[in-house]
Write an enzyme that holds these catalytic residues in place. Structure first.
Site, short mmCIF file in Angstrom:
data_model
loop_
_atom_site.label_atom_id
_atom_site.label_comp_id
_atom_site.label_asym_id
_atom_site.label_seq_id
_atom_site.Cartn_x
_atom_site.Cartn_y
_atom_site.Cartn_z
CE LYS A 219 -3.29 -4.59 4.99
NZ LYS A 219 -4.39 -4.94 4.06
CG HIS A 220 5.99 -4.94 3.96
ND1 HIS A 220 7.01 -4.25 4.57
CD2 HIS A 220 5.83 -6.08 4.67
CE1 HIS A 220 7.46 -4.95 5.61
NE2 HIS A 220 6.76 -6.07 5.69
CD GLU A 221 3.90 1.84 -1.10
OE1 GLU A 221 3.39 1.19 -2.04
OE2 GLU A 221 3.56 2.98 -0.81
N PRO A 230 6.50 -0.48 8.20
CG PRO A 230 4.53 -1.60 7.71
CD PRO A 230 5.11 -0.23 7.80
#
Length: 559
Positions: A219-221, A230
């Site tokens: 997932k994105h930070e 991502p």
């Protein structure tokens, strides 16, 4: 639930009771968040007070226990809980005379290893790859090949073997002799590598958009932080776009196309990309007519389309059809001096971004604020998500026309709408497409640090990418095979090359059919990483197969 553990707190202390709070180590300068009140033990101290809470297992947590009266801190524990684990936190007095309090963390039931599905999937795909390689090697043995020829249609077999995915022909092969390659061979190799790199990024993006097995590292930070797969994907696409523009414009002008004709193509392609992007991010397939009041305007394809329009237009404006290799006194500056008008434009554009980002007054926010708002920065600026970038989007687009669920809302609990593909960030996309901002430049700007750089590593704000290019400059000799292993490796990833040939179709298709069978189905256990990973890998593999079928049938969707 998935990515959670059970924590039972046992309070053996007398009144007044305890407050339990927690803070994720991935949340920079965040306030502690209240979890539960733990009642005191009874008067005889024979029955402790208890409270049970669910704790996050994605990142290490810092637990803080303090008295409910007076806020006296009793203990602080940092621990990384395991998924589906069962833990107890026992709070008791070691010495009644000194009132020394101890907090002991006990594992009642060990966590599961949620990463085993990744290992199993890796082994399965490696096994399939090994079978395919073994099959190709067997086809090189004359008796085996002759037997296959007898079983199959000879004409169809010849077409399969002589295709681009079969045995390479003379012009596509890479000579391991150290002698330099010709210009035509190098150019074709570079174009194939570009499609391969685009396809590789696209395959990863499809897998991530489908859920990535619900693993946190796919997932994105939430805000600043490491560039996971991502977070770096958009940067790769922007870099690929910049490379493609240079190749395409030069080719069209050399073939005699007028600048006006090329400009019309640029305008049309940009318009179509932006229109498709608006359609994709506002699906509303089964909810009736879409309201214009809630139409999201920014998006990935919209930003790519506008970036393409600006970069291609300035390149077309200043480029010459007969531009050749720079032969000045400073060969190291051959990518700068001939293109000084473009560089001036880009520098002015980046100066505009810097001024707006760090000097624009934002109501109730400090100048130059780049934080996530919410509980970040110790809760001082809860409504300042994104600083000037978020403020400009809310001012020009309106809150209802932006992304309503930013990644910062999970950990930083920010409530303000924020669009990661907003207006101000598009300036950096334009700069990246032109400069290929990477390597030493980004290392200086970020100080190789998560939080302390001049410009933080942040996909939401500026899309900094610490990448390295795997492409060779046109016209330069190709080194020996031993020195060009990354380039050779990228040439062998034919499946990624196929996806890159139909990148627009795959990207839009995987968004439109994301919730349809066979790309998605009802799972037996929705709290299982294994089932999510199986579903997401199956969906991604199906799009690679679709790309292969389209390639074999010579069907390509181009704008």
């Amino acid at each position: 639930r998935m990515d959670q553990a059970l924590l039972l707190v046992r309070n053996e202390l007398p009144a007044p009771g305890l407050n339990l709070a927690a803070r994720s180590d991935s949340c920079h300068q965040c306030l502690y968040q209240f979890l539960a009140f733990v009642p005191p033990s009874n008067e005889s101290l024979s029955k402790p007070g208890t409270a049970s809470v669910m704790v996050d297992t994605q990142h290490p947590l810092t637990l803080l226990l303090n008295s409910s009266v007076g806020d006296r801190d009793l203990c602080k524990i940092q621990y990384h809980f395991g998924e589906f684990g069962n833990y107890s936190l026992v709070v008791k007095t070691l010495s009644t005379s000194t009132q020394t309090v101890s907090c002991d963390l006990i594992i009642n039931e060990g966590p599961i290893n949620s990463y085993l599905p990744i290992l199993f999937a890796f082994l399965v795909y490696m096994g399939i790859l090994a079978i395919l390689i073994a099959g190709r090697l067997l086809m090189k043995i004359d008796p085996v090949r002759n037997w296959v020829y007898k079983k199959l249609n000879p004409r169809a077999t010849d077409r399969m073997i002589n295709s681009e995915l079969g045995s390479p022909n003379t012009t596509d092969s890479i000579n391991c002799d150290p002698a330099p390659q010709s210009w035509s061979t190098g150019s074709r190799q570079r174009l194939r590598s570009l499609d391969t790199f685009r396809g590789l990024s696209l395959v990863i993006m499809v897998f991530v958009n489908y859920g990535g097995g619900k693993y946190w590292f796919f997932k994105h930070e939430s805000w600043n932080g490491k560039l996971h797969f991502p977070s770096a994907l958009f940067s790769r696409f922007v870099f690929i776009m910049g490379t493609s523009i240079a190749l395409a414009l030069g080719s069209m002008l050399r073939w005699g196309s007028s600048k006006w004709k090329v400009l019309r193509k640029i305008l049309w392609r940009s318009f179509v990309l932006i229109l498709l992007g608006i359609i994709v991010v506002n699906p509303n397939y089964c909810l009736g007519p879409l309201s214009w009041d809630n139409l999201r305007i920014p998006g990935v394809l919209q930003r790519l389309g506008f970036t393409y329009l600006v970069v291609a237009a300035i390149e077309l404006l200043f480029t010459r059809a007969d531009s050749g290799t720079w032969e000045g006194r400073f060969p190291a500056l051959q990518d700068i001096l001939p293109y000084w008008p473009q560089w001036i434009f880009i520098l002015v554009l980046e100066t505009l971004w810097l001024c707006l980002t760090f000097l624009l007054p934002v109501p109730d926010c400090p100048r130059g604020y780049l934080g996530p708002g919410g509980i970040g920065d110790f809760g001082k600026y809860p409504n300042c998500t994104g600083g000037a970038a978020g403020y400009i989007d809310r001012l020009l687009l309106g809150e209802k026309h932006m992304y309503q669920h930013p990644s910062s809302g999970v950990i930083y609990q920010s409530t303000m709408p924020y669009d990661p593909e907003g207006i101000l960030g598009t300036i950096n996309s334009i700069v990246m497409a032109f400069l290929g901002l990477q390597g030493v430049i980004s290392a200086i700007l970020t100080k190789c640090s998560k939080e302390e750089g001049f410009i933080p590593i942040n996909k939401n704000l500026c899309c900094c990418c610490l990448g390295t290019t795997l492409f060779y400059k046109p016209g330069t000799p190709l080194p020996a095979c031993s020195e060009a292993s990354p380039y050779l490796l990228i040439q062998m990833v034919n499946l990624c090359f196929l996806s890159g040939m139909n990148s627009i179709l795959v990207y839009i298709g995987h968004q439109v059919f994301a919730n349809y069978f066979p790309f998605k189905w009802k799972m037996q256990d929705s709290q299982s990483h294994a089932e999510h990973l199986t579903q997401n890998l199956t969906a991604t593999t199906l799009w690679v197969i679709i790309s292969y079928i389209l390639y074999r049938r010579k069907i390509f969707w181009k704008i």
